[in-house]
Design a protein around this motif. Structure first.
Motif, PDB file in Angstrom:
ATOM      1  N   ALA A   1      45.786 -34.325 132.594  1.00 52.78           N
ATOM      2  CA  ALA A   1      45.119 -35.629 132.519  1.00 52.78           C
ATOM      3  C   ALA A   1      44.373 -35.954 133.807  1.00 52.78           C
ATOM      4  N   VAL A   2      44.579 -35.151 134.840  1.00 52.86           N
ATOM      5  CA  VAL A   2      43.874 -35.318 136.116  1.00 52.86           C
ATOM      6  C   VAL A   2      43.314 -33.962 136.538  1.00 52.86           C
ATOM      7  N   ARG A   3      42.395 -33.967 137.490  1.00 54.66           N
ATOM      8  CA  ARG A   3      41.886 -32.705 138.013  1.00 54.66           C
ATOM      9  C   ARG A   3      43.023 -31.935 138.694  1.00 54.66           C
ATOM     10  N   PRO A   4      43.047 -30.625 138.559  1.00 55.47           N
ATOM     11  CA  PRO A   4      44.047 -29.836 139.284  1.00 55.47           C
ATOM     12  C   PRO A   4      43.777 -29.897 140.776  1.00 55.47           C
ATOM     13  N   GLY A   5      44.817 -29.630 141.568  1.00 52.03           N
ATOM     14  CA  GLY A   5      44.684 -29.778 143.001  1.00 52.03           C
ATOM     15  C   GLY A   5      44.883 -28.492 143.784  1.00 52.03           C
ATOM     16  N   VAL A   6      44.339 -28.490 145.004  1.00 50.85           N
ATOM     17  CA  VAL A   6      44.610 -27.421 145.945  1.00 50.85           C
ATOM     18  C   VAL A   6      46.092 -27.457 146.328  1.00 50.85           C
ATOM     19  N   THR A   7      46.628 -28.665 146.423  1.00 55.62           N
ATOM     20  CA  THR A   7      48.055 -28.859 146.629  1.00 55.62           C
ATOM     21  C   THR A   7      48.507 -30.005 145.734  1.00 55.62           C
ATOM     22  N   GLY A   8      49.821 -30.201 145.648  1.00 54.78           N
ATOM     23  CA  GLY A   8      50.312 -31.238 144.747  1.00 54.78           C
ATOM     24  C   GLY A   8      51.726 -31.674 145.090  1.00 54.78           C
TER      25      GLY A   8
ATOM     26  N   LEU B   1      49.453 -42.026 148.088  1.00 55.26           N
ATOM     27  CA  LEU B   1      50.264 -40.862 147.745  1.00 55.26           C
ATOM     28  C   LEU B   1      49.507 -39.572 148.057  1.00 55.26           C
ATOM     29  N   ASP B   2      48.211 -39.545 147.773  1.00 60.03           N
ATOM     30  CA  ASP B   2      47.423 -38.361 148.083  1.00 60.03           C
ATOM     31  C   ASP B   2      47.440 -38.065 149.586  1.00 60.03           C
ATOM     32  N   LEU B   3      47.294 -39.102 150.405  1.00 60.04           N
ATOM     33  CA  LEU B   3      47.338 -38.905 151.851  1.00 60.04           C
ATOM     34  C   LEU B   3      48.700 -38.375 152.289  1.00 60.04           C
ATOM     35  N   LYS B   4      49.756 -38.898 151.684  1.00 63.47           N
ATOM     36  CA  LYS B   4      51.106 -38.426 152.002  1.00 63.47           C
ATOM     37  C   LYS B   4      51.262 -36.954 151.652  1.00 63.47           C
ATOM     38  N   ILE B   5      50.776 -36.551 150.472  1.00 68.04           N
ATOM     39  CA  ILE B   5      50.901 -35.160 150.038  1.00 68.04           C
ATOM     40  C   ILE B   5      50.098 -34.236 150.947  1.00 68.04           C
ATOM     41  N   LEU B   6      48.911 -34.661 151.355  1.00 67.60           N
ATOM     42  CA  LEU B   6      48.104 -33.845 152.259  1.00 67.60           C
ATOM     43  C   LEU B   6      48.811 -33.652 153.598  1.00 67.60           C
ATOM     44  N   TRP B   7      49.420 -34.725 154.107  1.00 69.36           N
ATOM     45  CA  TRP B   7      50.152 -34.638 155.365  1.00 69.36           C
ATOM     46  C   TRP B   7      51.357 -33.697 155.228  1.00 69.36           C
TER      47      TRP B   7
ATOM     48  N   THR C   1      54.103 -28.381 155.843  1.00 70.16           N
ATOM     49  CA  THR C   1      54.762 -27.272 155.157  1.00 70.16           C
ATOM     50  C   THR C   1      54.087 -25.945 155.480  1.00 70.16           C
ATOM     51  N   VAL C   2      52.753 -25.927 155.442  1.00 69.10           N
ATOM     52  CA  VAL C   2      52.014 -24.705 155.743  1.00 69.10           C
ATOM     53  C   VAL C   2      52.215 -24.320 157.208  1.00 69.10           C
ATOM     54  N   TRP C   3      52.219 -25.314 158.097  1.00 69.77           N
ATOM     55  CA  TRP C   3      52.400 -25.034 159.520  1.00 69.77           C
ATOM     56  C   TRP C   3      53.752 -24.365 159.765  1.00 69.77           C
ATOM     57  N   ARG C   4      54.787 -24.870 159.073  1.00 67.78           N
ATOM     58  CA  ARG C   4      56.128 -24.308 159.247  1.00 67.78           C
ATOM     59  C   ARG C   4      56.366 -23.114 158.333  1.00 67.78           C
ATOM     60  N   ARG C   5      55.413 -22.860 157.415  1.00 68.78           N
ATOM     61  CA  ARG C   5      55.509 -21.773 156.436  1.00 68.78           C
ATOM     62  C   ARG C   5      56.779 -21.903 155.601  1.00 68.78           C
TER      63      ARG C   5
END
Length: 212
Positions: free
Chosen positions: A126-133, A163-169, A174-178
């Protein structure tokens, strides 16, 4: 506002990271050969199919009978590094820029899963898929499919700019800490078997891999 954020961030990132993107493209060409980009059809908003673009991370290594070797054998140390750093995902910013994807949303899976979803799971489209989620910052590759889909539909019902800003942060952290990237040491993601089969762990490596 969501689409404005997508455009601003994707366009800015593509310009600022263009030297990095060019350098990685050169490394992929030198280490893995052609093609540099991995392209695959994925369902997007309302299930419409688009072509996802990422950097290639697997070689063309073949078995003795001439068929492609297993994913584990084709995933080189360089490919693992690309995935662990999520640098293979940089070309998906183009998908965001042209409107196929959003920065945040349920990750696009395979078209073959579409008839396997129940009505609740299908709402992830129902929404566009995301690079992250939301699923990627709440368990990532430790999630079973039903848990993952539950997080996807929770996002659909509760999405907001904040919420989007929170997920991006959280994604950046997460990526930084792998975190959650190499759990189970899987080269490929286990397939969604449908709701009539036992649920399995999704084993998503570095925000969805070449087969997912």
């Amino acid at each position: 506002m969501k689409r404005t954020l997508d455009l601003l961030v994707a366009a800015s990132a593509l310009m600022l990271l263009s030297p990095v993107i060019i350098a990685i493209a050169g490394l992929v060409r030198a280490r893995l050969g052609k093609p540099v980009f991995f392209k695959q059809r994925r369902p997007g908003l309302d299930g419409r199919i688009f072509e996802l673009v990422k950097f290639r991370s697997m070689s063309d290594t073949r078995a003795d009978d001439g068929t492609l070797a297993s994913d584990a054998d084709r995933l080189t140390p360089f490919g693992r590094w690309l995935r662990a750093t999520s640098l293979d995902e940089l070309p998906t910013l183009w998908n965001v820029l042209v409107g196929d994807m959003s920065l945040v949303g349920p990750r696009p899976l395979l078209p073959e899963y579409l008839p396997l979803y129940d009505a609740e799971q299908a709402r992830r489209h129902a929404v566009r898929p995301g690079v992250t989620g939301w699923a990627q910052v709440n368990g990532r590759n430790a999630l079973e499919w039903r848990e993952r889909f539950g997080l996807d539909t929770w996002y659909v019902d509760n999405r907001s700019f904040a919420l989007d800003l929170k997920i991006l942060w959280l994604t950046a952290a997460t990526v930084w800490r792998r975190e959650g990237i190499t759990a189970f040491d899987e080269a490929a993601t286990s397939r969604f078997p449908g709701n009539d089969e036992p649920s399995t762990v999704s084993h998503e490596n570095a925000l969805t891999r070449e087969d997912e």
